[in-house]
Design a protein around this motif. Structure first.
Motif, PDB file in Angstrom:
ATOM      1  N   ASN A 113       0.849  -1.182   0.000  1.00 51.52           N
ATOM      2  CA  ASN A 113       0.000   0.000   0.000  1.00 51.52           C
ATOM      3  C   ASN A 113       0.891   1.241   0.000  1.00 51.52           C
ATOM      4  O   ASN A 113       1.599   1.520   0.968  1.00 51.52           O
ATOM      5  N   LYS A 114       0.856   1.992  -1.103  1.00 45.84           N
ATOM      6  CA  LYS A 114       1.748   3.131  -1.278  1.00 45.84           C
ATOM      7  C   LYS A 114       1.124   4.441  -0.821  1.00 45.84           C
ATOM      8  O   LYS A 114       1.715   5.507  -0.998  1.00 45.84           O
ATOM      9  N   ALA A 115      -0.074   4.366  -0.230  1.00 50.08           N
ATOM     10  CA  ALA A 115      -0.728   5.588   0.225  1.00 50.08           C
ATOM     11  C   ALA A 115      -0.038   6.174   1.449  1.00 50.08           C
ATOM     12  O   ALA A 115      -0.158   7.379   1.716  1.00 50.08           O
ATOM     13  N   PHE A 116       0.676   5.325   2.205  1.00 49.08           N
ATOM     14  CA  PHE A 116       1.333   5.786   3.427  1.00 49.08           C
ATOM     15  C   PHE A 116       2.834   5.518   3.325  1.00 49.08           C
ATOM     16  O   PHE A 116       3.254   4.392   3.101  1.00 49.08           O
ATOM     17  N   ASN A 117       3.600   6.547   3.536  1.00 47.96           N
ATOM     18  CA  ASN A 117       5.052   6.420   3.472  1.00 47.96           C
ATOM     19  C   ASN A 117       5.586   6.116   4.872  1.00 47.96           C
ATOM     20  O   ASN A 117       6.281   6.926   5.496  1.00 47.96           O
ATOM     21  N   LEU A 118       5.232   4.904   5.363  1.00 47.59           N
ATOM     22  CA  LEU A 118       5.623   4.485   6.701  1.00 47.59           C
ATOM     23  C   LEU A 118       6.430   3.199   6.611  1.00 47.59           C
ATOM     24  O   LEU A 118       6.200   2.367   5.736  1.00 47.59           O
ATOM     25  N   ASP A 119       7.356   3.041   7.537  1.00 44.09           N
ATOM     26  CA  ASP A 119       8.226   1.868   7.517  1.00 44.09           C
ATOM     27  C   ASP A 119       7.531   0.622   8.046  1.00 44.09           C
ATOM     28  O   ASP A 119       7.761  -0.486   7.558  1.00 44.09           O
ATOM     29  N   GLY A 120       6.682   0.758   9.046  1.00 47.20           N
ATOM     30  CA  GLY A 120       6.064  -0.401   9.681  1.00 47.20           C
ATOM     31  C   GLY A 120       4.781  -0.837   9.015  1.00 47.20           C
ATOM     32  O   GLY A 120       4.191  -0.119   8.195  1.00 47.20           O
ATOM     33  N   LYS A 121       4.353  -2.032   9.365  1.00 46.65           N
ATOM     34  CA  LYS A 121       3.081  -2.555   8.897  1.00 46.65           C
ATOM     35  C   LYS A 121       1.931  -1.758   9.506  1.00 46.65           C
ATOM     36  O   LYS A 121       2.035  -1.218  10.604  1.00 46.65           O
ATOM     37  N   ILE A 122       0.798  -1.722   8.795  1.00 45.84           N
ATOM     38  CA  ILE A 122      -0.395  -1.035   9.276  1.00 45.84           C
ATOM     39  C   ILE A 122      -1.519  -2.062   9.415  1.00 45.84           C
ATOM     40  O   ILE A 122      -1.818  -2.791   8.461  1.00 45.84           O
ATOM     41  N   TYR A 123      -2.127  -2.117  10.596  1.00 49.70           N
ATOM     42  CA  TYR A 123      -3.221  -3.051  10.851  1.00 49.70           C
ATOM     43  C   TYR A 123      -4.464  -2.269  11.276  1.00 49.70           C
ATOM     44  O   TYR A 123      -4.379  -1.327  12.077  1.00 49.70           O
ATOM     45  N   ALA A 148     -25.220 -14.300  20.011  1.00 47.64           N
ATOM     46  CA  ALA A 148     -24.394 -13.725  18.937  1.00 47.64           C
ATOM     47  C   ALA A 148     -22.965 -14.210  19.110  1.00 47.64           C
ATOM     48  O   ALA A 148     -22.521 -14.517  20.222  1.00 47.64           O
ATOM     49  N   ALA A 149     -22.264 -14.285  18.011  1.00 44.73           N
ATOM     50  CA  ALA A 149     -20.829 -14.531  18.022  1.00 44.73           C
ATOM     51  C   ALA A 149     -20.133 -13.248  17.574  1.00 44.73           C
ATOM     52  O   ALA A 149     -20.723 -12.442  16.855  1.00 44.73           O
ATOM     53  N   LYS A 150     -18.915 -13.060  18.017  1.00 48.01           N
ATOM     54  CA  LYS A 150     -18.185 -11.844  17.667  1.00 48.01           C
ATOM     55  C   LYS A 150     -16.927 -12.226  16.899  1.00 48.01           C
ATOM     56  O   LYS A 150     -16.106 -12.999  17.380  1.00 48.01           O
ATOM     57  N   LEU A 151     -16.825 -11.683  15.706  1.00 45.34           N
ATOM     58  CA  LEU A 151     -15.678 -11.938  14.829  1.00 45.34           C
ATOM     59  C   LEU A 151     -14.676 -10.807  14.984  1.00 45.34           C
ATOM     60  O   LEU A 151     -14.982  -9.653  14.675  1.00 45.34           O
ATOM     61  N   HIS A 152     -13.483 -11.131  15.501  1.00 43.06           N
ATOM     62  CA  HIS A 152     -12.418 -10.157  15.699  1.00 43.06           C
ATOM     63  C   HIS A 152     -11.422 -10.275  14.551  1.00 43.06           C
ATOM     64  O   HIS A 152     -10.963 -11.374  14.236  1.00 43.06           O
ATOM     65  N   VAL A 153     -11.079  -9.158  13.942  1.00 39.34           N
ATOM     66  CA  VAL A 153     -10.180  -9.176  12.783  1.00 39.34           C
ATOM     67  C   VAL A 153      -9.186  -8.028  12.875  1.00 39.34           C
ATOM     68  O   VAL A 153      -9.547  -6.903  13.245  1.00 39.34           O
ATOM     69  N   GLY A 154      -7.945  -8.330  12.558  1.00 37.39           N
ATOM     70  CA  GLY A 154      -6.925  -7.316  12.349  1.00 37.39           C
ATOM     71  C   GLY A 154      -6.525  -7.366  10.886  1.00 37.39           C
ATOM     72  O   GLY A 154      -5.936  -8.348  10.426  1.00 37.39           O
ATOM     73  N   LEU A 155      -6.874  -6.346  10.127  1.00 37.78           N
ATOM     74  CA  LEU A 155      -6.685  -6.341   8.671  1.00 37.78           C
ATOM     75  C   LEU A 155      -5.364  -5.695   8.300  1.00 37.78           C
ATOM     76  O   LEU A 155      -5.065  -4.571   8.712  1.00 37.78           O
ATOM     77  N   ASP A 156      -4.560  -6.426   7.528  1.00 38.79           N
ATOM     78  CA  ASP A 156      -3.292  -5.907   7.013  1.00 38.79           C
ATOM     79  C   ASP A 156      -3.591  -5.004   5.828  1.00 38.79           C
ATOM     80  O   ASP A 156      -4.242  -5.424   4.861  1.00 38.79           O
ATOM     81  N   VAL A 157      -3.136  -3.748   5.886  1.00 39.06           N
ATOM     82  CA  VAL A 157      -3.436  -2.786   4.828  1.00 39.06           C
ATOM     83  C   VAL A 157      -2.811  -3.215   3.501  1.00 39.06           C
ATOM     84  O   VAL A 157      -3.348  -2.910   2.431  1.00 39.06           O
ATOM     85  N   ASP A 158      -1.698  -3.930   3.523  1.00 37.91           N
ATOM     86  CA  ASP A 158      -1.076  -4.435   2.296  1.00 37.91           C
ATOM     87  C   ASP A 158      -1.902  -5.612   1.773  1.00 37.91           C
ATOM     88  O   ASP A 158      -1.801  -6.734   2.256  1.00 37.91           O
ATOM     89  N   GLY A 159      -2.741  -5.328   0.784  1.00 30.63           N
ATOM     90  CA  GLY A 159      -3.580  -6.370   0.206  1.00 30.63           C
ATOM     91  C   GLY A 159      -4.895  -6.559   0.921  1.00 30.63           C
ATOM     92  O   GLY A 159      -5.731  -7.359   0.492  1.00 30.63           O
ATOM     93  N   TRP A 286     -11.917   2.613   7.521  1.00 31.34           N
ATOM     94  CA  TRP A 286     -13.164   2.277   6.828  1.00 31.34           C
ATOM     95  C   TRP A 286     -13.025   0.991   6.025  1.00 31.34           C
ATOM     96  O   TRP A 286     -14.013   0.295   5.754  1.00 31.34           O
ATOM     97  N   GLN A 287     -11.803   0.631   5.637  1.00 31.99           N
ATOM     98  CA  GLN A 287     -11.587  -0.575   4.833  1.00 31.99           C
ATOM     99  C   GLN A 287     -11.970  -1.841   5.591  1.00 31.99           C
ATOM    100  O   GLN A 287     -12.420  -2.807   4.979  1.00 31.99           O
ATOM    101  N   ILE A 288     -11.815  -1.856   6.904  1.00 29.68           N
ATOM    102  CA  ILE A 288     -12.197  -3.065   7.634  1.00 29.68           C
ATOM    103  C   ILE A 288     -13.715  -3.168   7.731  1.00 29.68           C
ATOM    104  O   ILE A 288     -14.274  -4.270   7.776  1.00 29.68           O
ATOM    105  N   GLU A 289     -14.411  -2.047   7.722  1.00 31.74           N
ATOM    106  CA  GLU A 289     -15.868  -2.085   7.657  1.00 31.74           C
ATOM    107  C   GLU A 289     -16.310  -2.682   6.326  1.00 31.74           C
ATOM    108  O   GLU A 289     -17.262  -3.473   6.269  1.00 31.74           O
ATOM    109  N   LEU A 290     -15.627  -2.309   5.256  1.00 31.91           N
ATOM    110  CA  LEU A 290     -15.932  -2.869   3.938  1.00 31.91           C
ATOM    111  C   LEU A 290     -15.607  -4.359   3.889  1.00 31.91           C
ATOM    112  O   LEU A 290     -16.296  -5.140   3.214  1.00 31.91           O
ATOM    113  N   PHE A 291     -14.550  -4.772   4.605  1.00 32.33           N
ATOM    114  CA  PHE A 291     -14.197  -6.191   4.654  1.00 32.33           C
ATOM    115  C   PHE A 291     -15.318  -7.003   5.304  1.00 32.33           C
ATOM    116  O   PHE A 291     -15.737  -8.041   4.776  1.00 32.33           O
ATOM    117  N   PHE A 292     -15.802  -6.540   6.452  1.00 38.20           N
ATOM    118  CA  PHE A 292     -16.898  -7.244   7.128  1.00 38.20           C
ATOM    119  C   PHE A 292     -18.138  -7.293   6.231  1.00 38.20           C
ATOM    120  O   PHE A 292     -18.824  -8.317   6.157  1.00 38.20           O
TER     121      PHE A 292
END
Length: 377
Positions: A113-123, A148-159, A286-292
């Motif tokens: 993901n080239k939108a952010f010029n950061l060295d570390g991973k973004i979750y 109800a069940a609760k789905l916990h997700v940490g989304l990697d911004v790369d891909g 907002w991308q993780i909302e779109l993922f769900f």
């Protein structure tokens, strides 16, 4: 025309059979199967996700009419009772391990993901409820008369790959899951106000993990000095703050969104990035909302084929494996088609003998006639 195996047969080749068999031997309970295997369960449940099958009977009937095409998949005919029993009893940990193997392959191909010029991973961290009937799923306690069940997700911004995943009962708070995450040093994690926990903020800072979140209206804030530097358009204020009794210095960025005219206050421990980047990081959440939204609309993660927690987790992990298979195809073929379009195409061609990659490529234009005598004047 070159011979092609079925599209489904080509898809399951992304799951290394020898790796799967070794995992299946580890994660097995009870007596050995006579004819049914965990590989059969995997192929059948994966095909059910890709084709949108809604019940066990629907799955059995769908595979029952494909008798001559099952051999190349490495499976045999099976009964509904056998599939249901395997989903209920055999450990879901097999598919959790398979998911992590596929995730590693996808991350190797995922575009940066080239939108952010950061060295570390973004979750991007969030959780979503899946409503269940408490009478059928007694383990999924949420409220007095509601399950109800609760789905916990940490989304990697790369891909936009789900790097961290878990399923708990609905009453489990998100922060309890977040505290157990082992985030890489130097990475960035973005989450909403539901994860507010000052002690966790301190742990992240001590582990050299950066976070971005919104400030609660009742937050215990001690204002500090304003940060120097030129402000980007939309940044109203950028100052140092202290939260509660924590010894660390944090940062408060007040930002006015031009589109909605809403003012946001972001808290972060990332002191060396521009204030605009802080706002952009939270906007990326907002991308993780779109993922769900995508997995709930396109995969079977709201209606389940079994009632035990093991059956629900089995279906969930296989659904996420299907998501990774689609992502792997997208990364490998480098096509611009959306995952939803790819899934729709696969649903109509799973048992067709066609080249898998050619399904997503536009048809080649026909060559014009070269013989002048055959042209119309």
């Amino acid at each position: 025309m070159a011979h092609c195996s079925t599209v489904l047969s080509q898809i399951v080749r992304f799951l290394p059979r020898h790796v799967f068999n070794s995992l299946a031997e580890i994660h097995h309970e009870g007596q050995k199967f006579r004819s049914f295997t965990r590989w059969t369960q995997c192929v059948v449940m994966l095909a059910a996700q890709l084709s949108g099958r809604s019940s066990l009977r629907d799955i059995v009937d769908n595979f029952g009419v494909q008798g001559k095409k099952l051999y190349h998949l490495g499976i045999r005919a099976f009964s509904r009772a056998t599939l249901a029993r395997c989903n209920e009893k055999q450990p879901h940990a097999l598919y959790e391990q398979l998911f992590h193997r596929l995730l590693a392959r996808c991350q190797a191909l995922a575009p940066r993901n080239k939108a952010f010029n950061l060295d570390g991973k973004i979750y991007l961290l969030d959780a979503s409820l899946v409503e269940l009937s408490l009478s059928l799923f007694p383990w999924a306690k949420y409220r007095k008369n509601k399950g109800a069940a609760k789905l916990h997700v940490g989304l990697d911004v790369d891909g936009y790959l789900p790097a961290f995943v878990d399923l708990t009962a609905g009453k489990e708070h998100e922060i309890n899951y977040a505290r157990d995450l082992e985030l890489p040093k130097g990475s960035y994690v973005v989450f909403d106000r539901g994860y507010t926990d000052y002690a966790w903020y301190q742990e992240l800072t001590e582990d050299e993990v950066f976070f971005v979140t919104r400030l609660k209206s009742n937050a215990l804030v001690t204002p500090g000095k304003k940060r120097r530097g030129r402000k980007s358009p939309g940044v109203i204020e950028d100052r140092e703050i202290c939260l509660g009794n924590l010894p660390q210095t944090f940062r408060l960025v007040t930002y006015l969104d031009a589109e909605s005219s809403i003012t946001y206050q972001f808290v972060t421990n990332a002191l060396d990035i521009p204030a605009q980047t802080v706002a952009d990081l939270y906007k990326e959440r907002w991308q993780i909302e779109l993922f769900f939204k995508w997995i709930k609309q396109n995969l079977k993660v709201k209606s389940f084929l079994g009632t035990s927690m093991n059956a629900v987790k089995t279906q969930l992990w296989i659904a996420l494996c299907a998501y990774l298979v689609l992502s792997f195809l997208k990364f490998q073929s480098k096509i611009g088609a959306s995952l939803q379009r790819m899934l729709r195409i696969l649903q109509l061609n799973l048992f067709e003998r066609r080249d898998l990659m050619s399904l997503f490529k536009p048809p080649k234009p026909r060559n014009p006639l070269q013989d002048r005598q055959l042209r119309l004047i």
